[in-house]
Design a protein around this motif. Structure first.
Motif, PDB file in Angstrom:
ATOM      1  N   TYR A 106       4.326  82.037  33.399  1.00 40.58           N
ATOM      2  CA  TYR A 106       5.466  81.550  34.157  1.00 40.58           C
ATOM      3  C   TYR A 106       5.908  82.553  35.221  1.00 40.58           C
ATOM      4  O   TYR A 106       6.313  82.165  36.321  1.00 40.58           O
ATOM      5  CB  TYR A 106       6.624  81.199  33.240  1.00 40.58           C
ATOM      6  CG  TYR A 106       6.386  79.980  32.359  1.00 40.58           C
ATOM      7  CD1 TYR A 106       5.260  79.178  32.508  1.00 40.58           C
ATOM      8  CD2 TYR A 106       7.286  79.651  31.369  1.00 40.58           C
ATOM      9  CE1 TYR A 106       5.046  78.081  31.702  1.00 40.58           C
ATOM     10  CE2 TYR A 106       7.081  78.539  30.553  1.00 40.58           C
ATOM     11  CZ  TYR A 106       5.956  77.755  30.729  1.00 40.58           C
ATOM     12  OH  TYR A 106       5.753  76.668  29.928  1.00 40.58           O
ATOM     13  N   ALA A 107       5.828  83.834  34.915  1.00 39.76           N
ATOM     14  CA  ALA A 107       6.159  84.867  35.909  1.00 39.76           C
ATOM     15  C   ALA A 107       5.176  84.796  37.078  1.00 39.76           C
ATOM     16  O   ALA A 107       5.562  84.939  38.246  1.00 39.76           O
ATOM     17  CB  ALA A 107       6.150  86.248  35.276  1.00 39.76           C
ATOM     18  N   LYS A 108       3.901  84.544  36.765  1.00 40.71           N
ATOM     19  CA  LYS A 108       2.882  84.416  37.817  1.00 40.71           C
ATOM     20  C   LYS A 108       3.166  83.185  38.680  1.00 40.71           C
ATOM     21  O   LYS A 108       3.054  83.236  39.904  1.00 40.71           O
ATOM     22  CB  LYS A 108       1.489  84.319  37.176  1.00 40.71           C
ATOM     23  CG  LYS A 108       0.373  84.135  38.165  1.00 40.71           C
ATOM     24  CD  LYS A 108       0.211  85.335  39.065  1.00 40.71           C
ATOM     25  CE  LYS A 108      -0.988  85.137  39.976  1.00 40.71           C
ATOM     26  NZ  LYS A 108      -1.010  86.070  41.078  1.00 40.71           N
TER      27      LYS A 108
ATOM     28  N   SER B  56      -0.016  72.785  33.589  1.00 36.31           N
ATOM     29  CA  SER B  56       0.985  73.774  33.178  1.00 36.31           C
ATOM     30  C   SER B  56       1.895  74.120  34.353  1.00 36.31           C
ATOM     31  O   SER B  56       3.116  74.172  34.219  1.00 36.31           O
ATOM     32  CB  SER B  56       0.283  75.028  32.656  1.00 36.31           C
ATOM     33  OG  SER B  56       1.214  76.027  32.334  1.00 36.31           O
ATOM     34  N   PHE B  57       1.294  74.318  35.526  1.00 39.24           N
ATOM     35  CA  PHE B  57       2.086  74.638  36.715  1.00 39.24           C
ATOM     36  C   PHE B  57       3.030  73.496  37.064  1.00 39.24           C
ATOM     37  O   PHE B  57       4.208  73.712  37.346  1.00 39.24           O
ATOM     38  CB  PHE B  57       1.183  74.956  37.913  1.00 39.24           C
ATOM     39  CG  PHE B  57       1.956  75.144  39.182  1.00 39.24           C
ATOM     40  CD1 PHE B  57       2.633  76.326  39.435  1.00 39.24           C
ATOM     41  CD2 PHE B  57       2.046  74.125  40.125  1.00 39.24           C
ATOM     42  CE1 PHE B  57       3.378  76.491  40.591  1.00 39.24           C
ATOM     43  CE2 PHE B  57       2.783  74.280  41.288  1.00 39.24           C
ATOM     44  CZ  PHE B  57       3.443  75.467  41.521  1.00 39.24           C
ATOM     45  N   GLY B  58       2.514  72.263  37.059  1.00 38.42           N
ATOM     46  CA  GLY B  58       3.340  71.114  37.391  1.00 38.42           C
ATOM     47  C   GLY B  58       4.514  70.946  36.446  1.00 38.42           C
ATOM     48  O   GLY B  58       5.647  70.713  36.873  1.00 38.42           O
TER      49      GLY B  58
ATOM     50  N   ALA C 191       7.030  73.700  37.225  1.00 36.71           N
ATOM     51  CA  ALA C 191       7.751  73.463  38.486  1.00 36.71           C
ATOM     52  C   ALA C 191       8.823  72.392  38.318  1.00 36.71           C
ATOM     53  O   ALA C 191       9.937  72.528  38.819  1.00 36.71           O
ATOM     54  CB  ALA C 191       6.773  73.073  39.588  1.00 36.71           C
ATOM     55  N   LYS C 192       8.507  71.330  37.578  1.00 35.04           N
ATOM     56  CA  LYS C 192       9.501  70.269  37.359  1.00 35.04           C
ATOM     57  C   LYS C 192      10.645  70.785  36.490  1.00 35.04           C
ATOM     58  O   LYS C 192      11.814  70.522  36.780  1.00 35.04           O
ATOM     59  CB  LYS C 192       8.851  69.053  36.719  1.00 35.04           C
ATOM     60  CG  LYS C 192       9.827  67.904  36.626  1.00 35.04           C
ATOM     61  CD  LYS C 192       9.154  66.597  36.401  1.00 35.04           C
ATOM     62  CE  LYS C 192      10.217  65.500  36.468  1.00 35.04           C
ATOM     63  NZ  LYS C 192       9.647  64.198  36.439  1.00 35.04           N
ATOM     64  N   LYS C 193      10.307  71.539  35.461  1.00 33.32           N
ATOM     65  CA  LYS C 193      11.332  72.078  34.566  1.00 33.32           C
ATOM     66  C   LYS C 193      12.276  73.025  35.312  1.00 33.32           C
ATOM     67  O   LYS C 193      13.475  73.082  35.021  1.00 33.32           O
ATOM     68  CB  LYS C 193      10.655  72.824  33.416  1.00 33.32           C
ATOM     69  CG  LYS C 193      11.547  73.138  32.262  1.00 33.32           C
ATOM     70  CD  LYS C 193      10.716  73.791  31.158  1.00 33.32           C
ATOM     71  CE  LYS C 193      11.380  73.635  29.825  1.00 33.32           C
ATOM     72  NZ  LYS C 193      10.594  74.235  28.751  1.00 33.32           N
TER      73      LYS C 193
ATOM     74  N   ALA D 106      10.273  70.750  41.751  1.00 32.78           N
ATOM     75  CA  ALA D 106       9.469  69.599  42.132  1.00 32.78           C
ATOM     76  C   ALA D 106      10.088  68.327  41.577  1.00 32.78           C
ATOM     77  O   ALA D 106      10.850  68.364  40.619  1.00 32.78           O
ATOM     78  CB  ALA D 106       8.045  69.768  41.600  1.00 32.78           C
ATOM     79  N   ARG D 107       9.712  67.219  42.216  1.00 34.57           N
ATOM     80  CA  ARG D 107      10.186  65.924  41.741  1.00 34.57           C
ATOM     81  C   ARG D 107       9.009  64.964  41.689  1.00 34.57           C
ATOM     82  O   ARG D 107       7.936  65.241  42.233  1.00 34.57           O
ATOM     83  CB  ARG D 107      11.288  65.403  42.643  1.00 34.57           C
ATOM     84  CG  ARG D 107      10.838  65.091  44.046  1.00 34.57           C
ATOM     85  CD  ARG D 107      12.015  64.662  44.886  1.00 34.57           C
ATOM     86  NE  ARG D 107      11.552  64.057  46.128  1.00 34.57           N
ATOM     87  CZ  ARG D 107      12.367  63.515  46.988  1.00 34.57           C
ATOM     88  NH1 ARG D 107      13.658  63.516  46.774  1.00 34.57           N
ATOM     89  NH2 ARG D 107      11.903  62.980  48.083  1.00 34.57           N
TER      90      ARG D 107
END
Length: 134
Positions: free
Chosen positions: A21-23, A76-78, A81-83, A87-88
């Protein structure tokens, strides 16, 4: 499985998630910075407002429009990002980041989106930029 081993496994997974998550945050920060730079350096084609064949105004930032960066939402990235509220939902890709910088200039917004998506791609995240006139 022994209790101590399970506890160690859970701790290791948590540490891995925190690092991942830091990355992701570093990638987002880098993408945003690249987007801002690209938007500032964009050279929009001026738009002229014409009334009865007479130019009455010149818009130096060019045409009005929208831009976004789209990427899959089932990664995982998506999910991260939403959390994070970055992103939406977006059809058909899954998620998107809406470009709100640079007022209404579609050229500057598109430059931002392209640079942002490139940073994501360079870091192994499937992404593409999109834009449209208003």
């Amino acid at each position: 499985m022994e209790y101590a081993t399970l506890r160690e496994k859970i701790a290791a997974e948590k540490a891995d998630r925190v690092n991942r998550y830091a990355k992701y945050q570093e990638i987002i920060d880098q993408a945003y910075k690249a987007g801002i730079e690209a938007g500032k350096n964009a050279r929009p084609i001026p738009m002229y407002v014409i009334d009865q064949g007479i130019p009455i105004d010149r818009i130096d930032d060019g045409a009005c429009g929208f831009a976004w960066i789209a990427f899959p939402g089932n990664t995982s990235f998506g999910k991260w990002a939403k959390k994070q509220g970055l992103a939406r939902s977006h059809y058909p890709s899954g998620l998107c980041v809406w470009v709100s910088e640079f007022g209404q200039s579609v050229d500057r917004k598109a430059a931002f989106a392209g640079a942002y998506a490139k940073v994501l791609k360079d870091n192994g995240i499937e992404a593409y930029a999109g834009s449209r006139l208003d």
